[in-house]
Design an enzyme around this catalytic site. Structure first.
Site, mmCIF file in Angstrom:
data_model
loop_
_atom_site.group_PDB
_atom_site.id
_atom_site.type_symbol
_atom_site.label_atom_id
_atom_site.label_comp_id
_atom_site.label_asym_id
_atom_site.label_seq_id
_atom_site.Cartn_x
_atom_site.Cartn_y
_atom_site.Cartn_z
ATOM 1 N N PRO A 2 0.827 -1.212 0.000
ATOM 2 C CG PRO A 2 -0.820 -1.588 1.595
ATOM 3 C CD PRO A 2 0.503 -2.102 1.118
ATOM 4 C CD GLU A 3 2.525 3.067 -4.492
ATOM 5 O OE1 GLU A 3 2.624 4.250 -4.871
ATOM 6 O OE2 GLU A 3 2.649 2.103 -5.281
ATOM 7 C CE LYS A 67 5.469 3.569 -0.030
ATOM 8 N NZ LYS A 67 6.409 2.653 -0.719
ATOM 9 C CG HIS A 109 -4.566 -15.066 7.196
ATOM 10 N ND1 HIS A 109 -5.096 -15.090 5.916
ATOM 11 C CD2 HIS A 109 -3.864 -16.223 7.345
ATOM 12 C CE1 HIS A 109 -4.726 -16.211 5.316
ATOM 13 N NE2 HIS A 109 -3.984 -16.911 6.173
ATOM 14 N NE ARG A 128 1.389 -12.153 0.028
ATOM 15 C CZ ARG A 128 1.448 -11.490 -1.121
ATOM 16 N NH1 ARG A 128 2.254 -10.453 -1.249
ATOM 17 N NH2 ARG A 128 0.716 -11.864 -2.147
ATOM 18 C CE LYS A 174 18.514 11.878 -3.338
ATOM 19 N NZ LYS A 174 19.188 11.033 -2.327
ATOM 20 N NE ARG A 284 9.462 -2.106 -6.579
ATOM 21 C CZ ARG A 284 8.892 -1.336 -5.646
ATOM 22 N NH1 ARG A 284 9.649 -0.544 -4.888
ATOM 23 N NH2 ARG A 284 7.601 -1.361 -5.461
#
Length: 299
Positions: A2-3, A67, A109, A128, A174, A284
């Site tokens: 999730p972002e 997040k 879960h 998970r 950067k 990614r």
């Protein structure tokens, strides 16, 4: 994972149901949820320590940076003055925070439960077990109190501490691919794989462009696009590709219907009809339009 829009959607639901309530008890059915992904051997006493720390604590509200989400706690009566505390609720890749009545069926879960005096339960469900729950001191980081483990996380575009000009200046130094730079949570938090691809497409910037060799006006356009696309996603509950991401009532987000490049490799660009390409950037999967996002040419 999730972002920002997904975590903020969950935060709003958690805040609505928990702010002002008192934790009357807690259960941890799987001690692994108390550790990080790199720390899964948890001392059994950690469960008792967690339950004791949250017992009778009053929740001031649910907060978020990027997040990361946490419950800010009021000082407990009778305890000596100390650091302000919060309950970190990191969803990881498959974590869910669900509000239930005490008698409702418990999902298999479910890893931890907070019992509230509102006759509701906040349940942490994680298939998970990449998520994490734990009590942490709140410390100052980038202009506000955040959990100690998130002190290095930069401000995100939807909070008042975010300074567009300052972030553009840092980004401009950067020398890595801009897609990778956008995923650096110490530079700007909340952006993940989905919204990085979407922001770059909307700004017309190639994912391999080097920020240090890109005009600052274009860098600002990328960050502004990221803010806009995440705000749009938040308005419809975020992006859900499967049942692992849902809000506190079990509902999915619908922004996947509005994605322009992410997950559309091999399909036609909605702007120009060119086939959407997929490459790997920093490990990614990355989607972009070769025509709308021209490869950078540096002299």
């Amino acid at each position: 994972m999730p972002e920002l829009p997904e975590v903020e959607s969950v935060r709003r639901g958690v805040d609505e149901w928990t702010a002002g309530t008192t934790i009357t008890g807690a259960e941890v059915s799987d001690p692994r949820i108390l550790g990080t992904t790199s720390q899964r051997r948890i001392d059994p006493s950690a469960v008792d320590g967690f339950v004791s720390a949250v017992q009778d604590a009053r929740i001031l509200g649910a907060e978020r940076r990027g997040k990361f989400m946490w419950l800010s706690l009021a000082e407990q009566a009778g305890l000596s003055a100390g650091p302000e505390l919060g309950i970190l609720l990191h969803l990881g890749m498959s974590g869910q925070l669900r509000i239930h009545s005490p008698g409702e069926e418990v999902h298999r879960h479910t890893r931890a439960v907070l019992h509230l005096d509102s006759d509701r339960e906040l349940r942490f469900v994680d298939q998970r077990i990449f998520g994490h729950i734990g009590v942490q001191p709140l410390v100052h980081g980038y202009g506000r109190l955040v959990p100690a483990s998130a002190v290095h996380i930069a401000a995100d575009p939807l909070e008042s501490a975010f300074d567009l000009g300052a972030v553009v200046g840092e980004l401009a130094r950067k020398r890595t691919a801009i897609k990778s730079a956008l995923l650096d949570q110490t530079l700007i938090s909340g952006i993940g794989n989905i919204y990085a691809d979407e922001a770059l497409f909307r700004a017309g910037v190639h994912p391999l462009a080097v920020p240090a060799r890109t005009r600052k006006s274009r860098l600002a356009a990328v960050l502004e696009s990221a803010t806009k696309v995440m705000s749009d996603a938040l308005a419809v509950g975020g992006t859900s590709f499967d049942a692992l991401y849902v809000n506190v009532n079990g509902e999915s987000g619908y922004f996947d219907r509005a994605l322009l490049v992410y997950g559309r490799g091999g399909q036609e660009c909605v702007r120009c009809g060119t086939e959407i390409a997929k490459i790997t950037v920093g490990g990614r999967g990355t989607h972009y339009c070769p025509n709308c996002q021209r490869s950078p040419r540096y002299r």
